[in-house]
Scaffold this active site. Structure first.
Site: not given
Length: 826
Positions: A506, A754-757
């Site tokens: 993101g 990983i959260h926004d990846s």
């Protein structure tokens, strides 16, 4: 079937090994990745000892205070010889030193006289070092630093006594005085706590008094140590698919873990409530993520081992040697600027060296785990959630899909998939991203990769003996793994079977979520929520705004080192384009997570240090031409804070409303509850703590501790400061879970998140990019803040709800455009 049974048997043995490794670590014995065994820990440093020490402190301090008050009351009667000596030390300090000696003695039966002398020695050492601090503060600070890496041996103790004698602060007490004072303190602790007993034991000649723990205490210690040795296993990857999460406490490893929980939340009623919540989507999302099969990347493991065993630090591996502490300036005694700058640089060096020590240990651990699983065809990472719903692998060190560059490079998908034409393009884009070429269009990234084919191939074929182009990447070890796949793609074309996770990230994720929920057109454009030919870069935008301000100021006002309340004016070092994207990135990225102006100042200082270290390695000049980095960062932090707020005004409004909502709830002592779009309840409950600060000297070192206990009252400031980052993290977690569910339905079986990846096979990257945008639009198709407002109104009751302001109005951003915005996740 037999193969599955064998893997389950081996997995159960592996979980036994994890608990055994945890027990060995708890006992501070040698572990497989350590070069040599550690020394035995003091009982007071182990968890049961710490708990025991805190429990004994207050009643012992009260008893000492009562004894002193009684002795000094002026009443008739003989005054105890210890009373006057105890007037020199605070009761809580004396209680700490006494109880620490007693806790350490709890593992064996010790003579009372010996314990009494140890207590008095500890008090004398503390008084001596306190005196040293009063008369020579600089020398005292240097002494503490010199003690950080040294044990308190007999030789070292003698050297310290010599130093204190030279300074004229050594406190010495006769043996008879030591015994009298120490015995009284031990008696007071025994009477006040009931945790120890004084017994009269016969000897060959007469008898002696001994101290031993009470039977209740001994039984408690035995049970606590046995429990602690099992409570913290060293979690390893699994050889079979993790047990599916079906309830808040059932899932993950095959054998139950102590305190096994899907959601890491301290509040016990929360877990009880969670059992009554229907949240199958949350369970299914976590299960799909942890079902991804991985394997060790053998080529990367071999190369990393060669570099590490050879003493090198290629690709960002930690240096083997510490940086030297900068020398004191010659004019330090009369130049306050030079003195302040030296202190900051010396502190930064100590911090850097401490990080390197932990980094070396992490590499040793990681390589041991990688070798341990190198021959396995598939390994799995069980996952859990933090209290906001963010997904994390349970194994906390070694190869990991959420680790650092070298940790992620050590693993690849266990199952490969042919690239295909589209996948080959995404592999090329991924390579450019790893080398920092991610601010241009996808086509330009492909062109960059192909134009650097000779260097990439050289990296793949001669990683250690060639040009080492891979070491220039932002993520060197992941770049090296990608170079190896690039070689295969050029050799075999679209038929090459790829195992590399291709990640889409993101664009300043927190601001994306705020811009979408408020339909902020300008903010959305800045973070790529609208279609464009090449990616927008909010960090560059903010840097440009700040640079405009910097160019208008010839002199800037900064704190005066000689007068903390005053200011001075210095030439502006930021003029001439010095406010770069790199300088602005961290402050901008953390703005929506309630980063403070002061916090941004620290980020700028750290970035300047990184830039200066790189320049020094090349023989270049400091970035700001020798200006004081701290002063420069202090001024720029104010400018950047305003620049970010001016760029994303809607996010600032949303953050302000969330803080106001938290303040209203806190006024009545109510924690905050909200529900994510996928149905996970979130509880934010920061309680105040009260406690008494104790600072003493033990074994030549300063010990600071606060006896804290939670109280019923909420911490209003923490509630207000925490709500914006926690709310936005819960939303990005819900989006990640929605993506996992969609991938599950569409048969995309491999995820690295990983959260926004979001990473998957190159062949599936194009489709997952569409899924990311589709689920993002679905999440924000309603009014998220209005939904939160309704939830809070239902919790607060009619009277309190009237104080709750309405959420900010939404703008005119057309969310449907996000589906066409190819750089939202890029």
């Amino acid at each position: 079937m037999n193969d599955l049974r064998d893997r389950i048997r081996r997995q159960l043995e592996l979980e036994d090994e994890s608990r055994a490794l945890g027990a060995r670590r708890y006992a501070n014995r040698d572990l497989p990745w350590r070069f040599e065994a550690g020394t035995a820990e003091e009982e007071a440093n182990l968890p049961p000892g710490k708990q025991l020490l805190k429990a004994a402190l207050q009643p012992t301090a009260d008893a000492i205070r009562g004894f002193i008050d009684g002795a000094c009351s002026g009443k008739a009667g003989r005054k105890h010889s210890a009373a006057d000596m105890l007037l020199l030390i605070e009761p809580m300090e004396a209680a700490y030193l006494t109880c620490r000696v007693l806790v350490n003695a709890s593992v064996a039966q010790v003579q009372l006289q010996r314990i009494a002398v140890q207590v008095s020695d500890a008090i004398d050492d503390h008084l001596s070092l306190s005196g040293f601090r009063e008369i020579n503060r600089q020398g005292y600070k240097g002494f503490l630093k010199s003690q950080e890496q040294r044990g308190y041996t007999r030789q070292r103790r003698a050297a310290v006594r010599s130093l204190l004698t030279e300074e004229g602060v050594l406190v010495e007490t006769s043996t008879s005085q030591k015994v009298a004072r120490g015995t009284k303190l031990v008696e007071l602790a025994v009477e006040a706590t009931g945790l120890w007993t004084i017994e009269k034991a016969p000897r060959a000649r007469g008898f002696a008094y001994t101290i031993r723990p009470s039977e209740t205490l001994q039984d408690w210690l035995d049970k606590q140590h046995a429990r602690c040795s099992l409570l913290d296993p060293i979690h390893l990857p699994m050889l079979v698919r993790p047990r599916r999460w079906r309830s808040p406490s059932y899932g993950g490893y095959l054998t139950p873990r102590p305190g096994n929980r899907l959601v890491k939340q301290r509040n016990k009623p929360y877990h009880e409530e969670l059992r009554n919540i229907l949240m199958d989507d949350v369970y299914d999302a976590v299960n799909h993520i942890q079902d991804t099969p991985w394997r060790i990347n053998a080529r990367i493991l071999d190369l990393m081992t060669q570099v590490w065993d050879g003493g090198g630090c290629l690709g960002g591996l930690p240096q083997r040697e510490d940086d030297p502490v900068p020398a004191k300036p010659d004019d330090i005694d009369f130049n306050e600027d030079a003195k302040a700058a030296w202190k900051r640089e010396a502190a930064a060096t100590h911090s850097r060296n401490a990080e390197r020590i932990s980094g070396r240990v992490a590499i040793q651990q990681g390589l041991w785990v990688a070798r341990r699983f190198a021959e396995e065809p598939a390994i799995y990472f069980p996952h859990e959630l933090d209290f906001r719903g963010r997904v994390y692998p349970i194994p906390s060190f070694g190869p990991s899909p959420q680790g650092s560059d070298w940790q992620k490079a050590l693993i690849e998908f266990a199952d490969g998939k042919p690239l295909g034409t589209d996948g080959r393009r995404w592999l090329y884009i991924h390579i450019a991203n790893l080398f920092g070429v991610d601010k241009v269009s996808f086509d330009e990234r492909v062109e960059w990769t192909l134009s650097h084919a000779p260097q990439l191939l050289d990296s793949a074929m001669n990683p250690l003996d060639g040009e080492r182009f891979w070491t220039s990447a932002d993520d060197p070890w992941m770049a090296l793994a990608a170079c190896m796949e690039f070689e295969g793609a050029l050799d075999q074309g679209a038929d090459f079977v790829s195992r590399l996770p291709i990640a889409l990230d993101g664009s300043c994720s927190g601001l994306q979520h705020f811009s979408a929920m408020l339909r902020d057109h300008d903010g959305g454009a800045a973070v790529n929520l609208l279609p464009c030919d090449s990616p927008a870069d909010i960090y560059t935008m903010v840097a440009a705004r700040a640079q405009e301000v910097a160019e208008t100021e010839t002199l800037i006002e900064v704190p005066d080192p000689a007068d903390p309340a005053g200011t001075i004016r210095i030439p502006n070092p930021w003029r001439g384009g010095k406010v770069s994207r790199k300088i602005a990135k961290r402050p901008t990225m953390t703005y929506c997570y309630s980063a403070t102006r002061f916090g941004m100042q620290g980020m700028i200082v750290e970035t300047l240090r990184e830039i200066d270290r790189e320049a020094e390695a090349r023989g270049g000049e400091p970035y700001l031409g020798g200006a004081d980095n701290y002063h420069a960062a202090t001024w720029l932090s104010h400018v950047l804070y305003r620049a970010v707020g001016d760029t994303v005004t809607a996010a600032e409004q949303a953050m302000g409303w969330l803080r106001d909502a938290a303040a209203v709830a806190s006024q009545e002592g109510l924690p905050l509850w909200w529900t994510t779009p996928l149905g996970l309840p979130i509880l934010q409950e920061y309680r105040r703590q009260k406690g008494e600060r104790v600072e003493v000297h033990w074994a030549g070192r300063r010990v600071r501790m606060t006896i804290n206990v939670d109280v019923e009252a909420l911490d209003n400031r923490a509630q207000a400061n925490g709500v914006a980052p926690n709310f936005i993290h819960s939303l990005d977690a819900a989006h990640l879970q929605a993506v996992a569910l969609r991938c599950r339905r569409e048969g995309i079986a491999h995820l690295a998140v990983i959260h926004d990846s979001f990473g998957t096979h190159a062949a599936d990257t194009g489709r997952i990019g569409e899924i990311l945008r589709e689920t993002f639009v679905e999440q924000y198709s309603g009014d998220v803040l209005k939904d939160l407002y309704r939830e809070l109104v239902g919790q607060l009751g009619d009277d309190l709800a009237k104080r709750l302001p309405e959420p900010p109005a939404m703008g005119d951003l057309d969310l449907s455009q996000v589906k066409l915005a190819q750089y939202t996740f890029a």
